[in-house]
Design a protein around this motif. Structure first.
Motif, PDB file in Angstrom:
ATOM      1  N   LEU A   1       0.832  -1.202   0.000  1.00  0.00           N
ATOM      2  CA  LEU A   1       0.000   0.000   0.000  1.00  0.00           C
ATOM      3  C   LEU A   1       0.868   1.255   0.000  1.00  0.00           C
ATOM      4  O   LEU A   1       0.580   2.226  -0.708  1.00  0.00           O
ATOM      5  N   ALA A   2       1.935   1.248   0.781  1.00  0.00           N
ATOM      6  CA  ALA A   2       2.832   2.408   0.821  1.00  0.00           C
ATOM      7  C   ALA A   2       3.443   2.673  -0.550  1.00  0.00           C
ATOM      8  O   ALA A   2       3.513   3.817  -1.010  1.00  0.00           O
ATOM      9  N   CYS A   3       3.881   1.622  -1.211  1.00  0.00           N
ATOM     10  CA  CYS A   3       4.465   1.768  -2.544  1.00  0.00           C
ATOM     11  C   CYS A   3       3.421   2.274  -3.531  1.00  0.00           C
ATOM     12  O   CYS A   3       3.693   3.166  -4.344  1.00  0.00           O
ATOM     13  N   ALA A   4       2.221   1.712  -3.475  1.00  0.00           N
ATOM     14  CA  ALA A   4       1.147   2.133  -4.365  1.00  0.00           C
ATOM     15  C   ALA A   4       0.813   3.607  -4.153  1.00  0.00           C
ATOM     16  O   ALA A   4       0.657   4.377  -5.118  1.00  0.00           O
ATOM     17  N   GLN A   5       0.712   4.015  -2.905  1.00  0.00           N
ATOM     18  CA  GLN A   5       0.390   5.410  -2.605  1.00  0.00           C
ATOM     19  C   GLN A   5       1.514   6.341  -3.042  1.00  0.00           C
ATOM     20  O   GLN A   5       1.258   7.451  -3.530  1.00  0.00           O
ATOM     21  N   TYR A   6       2.747   5.896  -2.901  1.00  0.00           N
ATOM     22  CA  TYR A   6       3.871   6.714  -3.342  1.00  0.00           C
ATOM     23  C   TYR A   6       3.835   6.898  -4.860  1.00  0.00           C
ATOM     24  O   TYR A   6       3.995   8.018  -5.367  1.00  0.00           O
ATOM     25  N   ILE A   7       3.636   5.820  -5.597  1.00  0.00           N
ATOM     26  CA  ILE A   7       3.591   5.915  -7.052  1.00  0.00           C
ATOM     27  C   ILE A   7       2.444   6.826  -7.496  1.00  0.00           C
ATOM     28  O   ILE A   7       2.601   7.658  -8.395  1.00  0.00           O
ATOM     29  N   ALA A   8       1.291   6.675  -6.853  1.00  0.00           N
ATOM     30  CA  ALA A   8       0.143   7.515  -7.194  1.00  0.00           C
ATOM     31  C   ALA A   8       0.460   8.990  -6.962  1.00  0.00           C
ATOM     32  O   ALA A   8       0.139   9.851  -7.791  1.00  0.00           O
ATOM     33  N   ARG A   9       1.084   9.297  -5.826  1.00  0.00           N
ATOM     34  CA  ARG A   9       1.455  10.681  -5.523  1.00  0.00           C
ATOM     35  C   ARG A   9       2.521  11.173  -6.497  1.00  0.00           C
ATOM     36  O   ARG A   9       2.453  12.308  -6.986  1.00  0.00           O
ATOM     37  N   ARG A  10       3.495  10.324  -6.773  1.00  0.00           N
ATOM     38  CA  ARG A  10       4.615  10.708  -7.643  1.00  0.00           C
ATOM     39  C   ARG A  10       4.133  10.965  -9.070  1.00  0.00           C
ATOM     40  O   ARG A  10       4.731  11.756  -9.803  1.00  0.00           O
ATOM     41  N   ALA A  11       3.068  10.305  -9.463  1.00  0.00           N
ATOM     42  CA  ALA A  11       2.540  10.491 -10.813  1.00  0.00           C
ATOM     43  C   ALA A  11       1.862  11.838 -10.991  1.00  0.00           C
ATOM     44  O   ALA A  11       1.679  12.295 -12.125  1.00  0.00           O
TER      45      ALA A  11
END
Length: 232
Positions: free
Chosen positions: A149-159
């Motif tokens: 979840l942390a990785c997914a949220q980071y990628i979403a924010r980074r996008a």
């Protein structure tokens, strides 16, 4: 970009764009396999299917979770895989969560498989494709794995947001149950460096795209153009 985060069991229908996240360890391992020269990875539905694929294609290699078993060539460990020469080879991969998640969204128009080691490339590809709605599939622990979840949220924010700091997201992953189990030897087929390797941010410059090819879900590395805005 509209992002939603779901577990595998919550997938009622195939999303348009799916990012399937497995940090510890399927899609960290997949990235390492490509870095070690693998041409493609076939995501197998079962251990039996992985062995059947290898039997049909004797030059393929079979990889699984846990300890090494008869017929398999490798285990799902980046620490163990990083010293293997996979130049031009095809790997049939079957894991507990990551491959299951990717197969669950095989009808999506775009399927990306991700972990921290390819986070920026994955986010950049989402920006390049101007994806309006993205479903992030949190594969581990029935959708509750905090490292995923942390990785997914980071990628979403980074996008979508320039300058997103990864530190807090990486800290959550480092403190996750999966990280503890790997570090304490609860899981088998583990190298002492696995947790650290899974937490290497942007180790590789490619994203990983899975597509259906002759009824098989095939994962390949995808070069992503450099961002037009260097500040992102």
């Amino acid at each position: 970009m509209d992002s939603r985060f779901v577990g595998i069991a919550e997938l009622a229908e195939a999303p348009s764009v799916a990012v399937v996240v497995d940090v510890m360890r399927a899609f960290t391992v997949a990235a390492w396999a490509f870095a070690q020269g693998a041409e493609k990875i076939v995501l197998a539905e079962s251990l039996h299917k992985a062995l059947a694929l290898k039997a049909r294609h004797p030059d393929w290699l079979a990889l699984k979770d846990g300890p090494l078993a008869p017929g398999f060539d490798m285990v799902n460990s980046p620490g163990l895989l990083r010293s293997v020469d996979l130049g031009g080879r095809t790997v049939a991969q079957k894991t507990t969560a990551g491959t299951v998640g990717a197969l669950a969204v095989k009808e999506a128009s775009l399927v990306l498989c991700a972990s921290f080691v390819v986070a920026e490339a994955t986010a950049r590809l989402l920006r390049t494709r101007k994806s309006g709605s993205v479903t992030f599939v949190v594969t581990g622990d029935a959708g509750q794995a905090d490292e995923d979840l942390a990785c997914a949220q980071y990628i979403a924010r980074r996008a979508t947001e320039a300058g997103t700091d990864a530190a807090g997201f990486l800290r959550r992953a480092a403190e996750s149950r999966a990280a503890a189990e790997l570090a304490e030897g609860v899981r088998q087929g583990v190298h002492p460096d696995d947790v650290a390797l899974c937490l290497e941010l942007d180790r590789f410059p490619f994203a990983m795209v899975a597509t259906l090819e002759d009824s098989l879900m095939v994962l390949r590395p995808c070069a992503v153009p450099s961002p037009a805005d260097a500040s992102i």
